[in-house]
Design a protein around this motif. Structure first.
Motif, PDB file in Angstrom:
ATOM      1  N   THR A 124       0.831  -1.205   0.000  1.00 32.62           N
ATOM      2  CA  THR A 124       0.000   0.000   0.000  1.00 32.62           C
ATOM      3  C   THR A 124       0.863   1.252   0.000  1.00 32.62           C
ATOM      4  N   VAL A 125       1.882   1.274   0.857  1.00 35.20           N
ATOM      5  CA  VAL A 125       2.783   2.432   0.927  1.00 35.20           C
ATOM      6  C   VAL A 125       3.524   2.610  -0.391  1.00 35.20           C
ATOM      7  N   LEU A 126       3.993   1.518  -0.965  1.00 33.78           N
ATOM      8  CA  LEU A 126       4.720   1.598  -2.237  1.00 33.78           C
ATOM      9  C   LEU A 126       3.820   2.113  -3.359  1.00 33.78           C
ATOM     10  N   LEU A 127       2.558   1.691  -3.367  1.00 35.66           N
ATOM     11  CA  LEU A 127       1.614   2.169  -4.380  1.00 35.66           C
ATOM     12  C   LEU A 127       1.377   3.669  -4.230  1.00 35.66           C
ATOM     13  N   VAL A 128       1.208   4.125  -2.988  1.00 34.78           N
ATOM     14  CA  VAL A 128       1.003   5.553  -2.731  1.00 34.78           C
ATOM     15  C   VAL A 128       2.231   6.350  -3.167  1.00 34.78           C
ATOM     16  N   LEU A 129       3.414   5.824  -2.884  1.00 33.06           N
ATOM     17  CA  LEU A 129       4.640   6.511  -3.295  1.00 33.06           C
ATOM     18  C   LEU A 129       4.757   6.571  -4.815  1.00 33.06           C
ATOM     19  N   PHE A 130       4.395   5.486  -5.475  1.00 32.47           N
ATOM     20  CA  PHE A 130       4.463   5.441  -6.937  1.00 32.47           C
ATOM     21  C   PHE A 130       3.524   6.468  -7.570  1.00 32.47           C
ATOM     22  N   LEU A 131       2.288   6.516  -7.076  1.00 31.63           N
ATOM     23  CA  LEU A 131       1.315   7.471  -7.599  1.00 31.63           C
ATOM     24  C   LEU A 131       1.742   8.905  -7.302  1.00 31.63           C
ATOM     25  N   ALA A 162      -3.500   3.906   8.462  1.00 29.26           N
ATOM     26  CA  ALA A 162      -4.254   4.535   7.387  1.00 29.26           C
ATOM     27  C   ALA A 162      -4.325   6.052   7.562  1.00 29.26           C
ATOM     28  N   LEU A 163      -4.572   6.515   8.792  1.00 34.94           N
ATOM     29  CA  LEU A 163      -4.699   7.956   9.025  1.00 34.94           C
ATOM     30  C   LEU A 163      -3.372   8.674   8.822  1.00 34.94           C
ATOM     31  N   THR A 164      -2.299   8.085   9.317  1.00 35.41           N
ATOM     32  CA  THR A 164      -0.985   8.717   9.170  1.00 35.41           C
ATOM     33  C   THR A 164      -0.607   8.834   7.704  1.00 35.41           C
ATOM     34  N   LEU A 165      -0.789   7.748   6.961  1.00 39.05           N
ATOM     35  CA  LEU A 165      -0.465   7.750   5.535  1.00 39.05           C
ATOM     36  C   LEU A 165      -1.343   8.733   4.773  1.00 39.05           C
ATOM     37  N   THR A 166      -2.625   8.774   5.113  1.00 35.96           N
ATOM     38  CA  THR A 166      -3.553   9.673   4.440  1.00 35.96           C
ATOM     39  C   THR A 166      -3.216  11.138   4.703  1.00 35.96           C
ATOM     40  N   MET A 167      -2.939  11.471   5.955  1.00 35.78           N
ATOM     41  CA  MET A 167      -2.647  12.867   6.306  1.00 35.78           C
ATOM     42  C   MET A 167      -1.381  13.361   5.605  1.00 35.78           C
ATOM     43  N   ILE A 168      -0.331  12.552   5.654  1.00 32.98           N
ATOM     44  CA  ILE A 168       0.944  12.985   5.072  1.00 32.98           C
ATOM     45  C   ILE A 168       0.837  13.104   3.557  1.00 32.98           C
ATOM     46  N   THR A 169       0.304  12.069   2.924  1.00 30.00           N
ATOM     47  CA  THR A 169       0.210  12.077   1.455  1.00 30.00           C
ATOM     48  C   THR A 169      -0.716  13.184   0.965  1.00 30.00           C
ATOM     49  N   SER A 170      -1.828  13.387   1.661  1.00 27.92           N
ATOM     50  CA  SER A 170      -2.787  14.413   1.254  1.00 27.92           C
ATOM     51  C   SER A 170      -2.160  15.804   1.305  1.00 27.92           C
ATOM     52  N   TYR A 171      -1.325  16.056   2.293  1.00 26.88           N
ATOM     53  CA  TYR A 171      -0.702  17.375   2.411  1.00 26.88           C
ATOM     54  C   TYR A 171       0.095  17.718   1.152  1.00 26.88           C
ATOM     55  N   TYR A 172       0.965  16.812   0.735  1.00 31.47           N
ATOM     56  CA  TYR A 172       1.835  17.108  -0.403  1.00 31.47           C
ATOM     57  C   TYR A 172       1.075  17.102  -1.729  1.00 31.47           C
ATOM     58  N   LEU A 173       0.098  16.206  -1.871  1.00 31.84           N
ATOM     59  CA  LEU A 173      -0.655  16.163  -3.119  1.00 31.84           C
ATOM     60  C   LEU A 173      -1.603  17.353  -3.240  1.00 31.84           C
ATOM     61  N   LEU A 174      -2.225  17.747  -2.136  1.00 38.42           N
ATOM     62  CA  LEU A 174      -3.065  18.940  -2.164  1.00 38.42           C
ATOM     63  C   LEU A 174      -2.230  20.183  -2.446  1.00 38.42           C
ATOM     64  N   LEU A 175      -1.042  20.217  -1.885  1.00 37.64           N
ATOM     65  CA  LEU A 175      -0.135  21.334  -2.132  1.00 37.64           C
ATOM     66  C   LEU A 175       0.232  21.411  -3.614  1.00 37.64           C
ATOM     67  N   ALA A 176       0.280  20.236  -4.259  1.00 39.58           N
ATOM     68  CA  ALA A 176       0.606  20.176  -5.693  1.00 39.58           C
ATOM     69  C   ALA A 176      -0.630  20.310  -6.576  1.00 39.58           C
ATOM     70  N   GLY A 177      -1.810  20.473  -5.960  1.00 40.38           N
ATOM     71  CA  GLY A 177      -3.025  20.676  -6.739  1.00 40.38           C
ATOM     72  C   GLY A 177      -3.788  19.426  -7.084  1.00 40.38           C
ATOM     73  N   ASN A 178      -3.427  18.275  -6.526  1.00 41.10           N
ATOM     74  CA  ASN A 178      -4.118  17.021  -6.811  1.00 41.10           C
ATOM     75  C   ASN A 178      -5.109  16.733  -5.683  1.00 41.10           C
ATOM     76  N   VAL A 179      -6.384  16.590  -6.026  1.00 40.19           N
ATOM     77  CA  VAL A 179      -7.407  16.327  -5.010  1.00 40.19           C
ATOM     78  C   VAL A 179      -7.993  14.915  -5.125  1.00 40.19           C
ATOM     79  N   PHE A 180      -7.784  14.251  -6.247  1.00 41.29           N
ATOM     80  CA  PHE A 180      -8.401  12.939  -6.454  1.00 41.29           C
ATOM     81  C   PHE A 180      -7.819  11.886  -5.505  1.00 41.29           C
TER      82      PHE A 180
END
Length: 268
Positions: A65-72, A180-198
């Motif tokens: 799961t972590v590797l998939l999130v990193l890849f995306l 799940a919450l830790t991964l979601t919070m961290i990943t969401s911060y950087y992706l939202l900062l980059a303009g990705n909301v999906f």
């Protein structure tokens, strides 16, 4: 890597909003003193689907799961953003694993499924949780074998039965929810900062599903999920803050190192 065309200046506000929504659900269940187990048939297609959902936070699938999130994320972030994301996730995951391993034996809270088995006179939780983990798995297997011959209204599918045999640790906190919450919070911060909301939106839905799956499958109480939601959010935000403070120094150090390397190559 593609540079995003739009950016969100402050992703903290939508993150806090999503975090609050995630916390409200188990909080309501706790206030109403309502348990989601046993609510659904554990030999149903829904139960098996929840098992596969919860498996995305179980080793070794959690690593995938972590590797998939990193890849995306790699495909959608600039190099500095991705490095910051990688460092923050690494810090967050190490923190959650350490905290989870410390808190579980400290609180010694039995899981809902173990308490239910005790109510059916198939398990003694005091004796059960005093055993080493390997012996607990054997004891749980014996209890589930007796359950099959007890003409109980609760029937387990082979997947859920195997899951119950594997998950024999203490209940508090919910390690899956914390993950799940830790991964979601961290990943969401950087992706939202980059303009990705999906992707943050999908991670948000995944986190909700993770909490529900843990409660519906008899693995955790609502207070376990609520506490893990709170802790996961704090760990995520702290990890982001620490990395954002440290990364500029690491970046400057790397740049200086590369400059010195080029100077040495030019002098040869």
């Amino acid at each position: 890597m593609k540079a995003p065309s739009t950016t969100i200046r402050s992703p903290i506000a939508p993150m806090i909003f999503g975090w609050t929504i995630l916390a409200i659900i188990p909080a309501i269940l706790l206030l109403l003193n309502t348990s989601l187990f046993p609510l659904i048939a554990l030999d149903s297609t829904l139960a098996n689907a929840l098992f596969w959902l919860t498996s995305t936070g179980t080793a070794p699938y959690g690593v995938a799961t972590v590797l998939l999130v990193l890849f995306l994320s790699y495909q959608r972030l600039s190099k500095p953003q991705f490095i910051s994301l990688f460092l923050a996730i690494s810090l967050g995951m190490c923190t959650t694993l350490t905290l989870n391993s410390y808190l579980k034996p400290h609180f010694n809270e039995p899981r809902p499924n173990a308490v239910w088995l005790e109510s059916q006179y198939l398990l003694n939780t005091d004796n059960f949780y005093s055993l080493p983990k390997a012996q607990r798995k054997v004891e749980m297997g014996s209890a589930l074998d007796r359950l099959e011959h007890a003409h109980s209204d609760l029937t387990l599918s082979p997947l859920i039965k195997q899951h119950w045999k594997h998950e024999v640790g203490f209940s508090f906190p919910s390690g899956h929810t914390l993950f799940a919450l830790t991964l979601t919070m961290i990943t969401s911060y950087y992706l939202l900062l980059a303009g990705n909301v999906f992707i943050p939106g999908m991670l948000f839905i995944w986190s909700i599903g993770m909490g529900f799956s843990r409660m519906l499958l008899g693995m955790h109480w609502s207070q376990d999920v609520l506490a893990s939601t709170a802790l996961g959010g704090v760990i995520g935000l702290v990890s982001i803050f620490v990395v954002n403070q440290v990364f500029p120094y690491l970046n400057n150090f790397y740049s200086a190192l590369m400059k010195n390397r080029k100077k040495l190559e030019n002098t040869r």
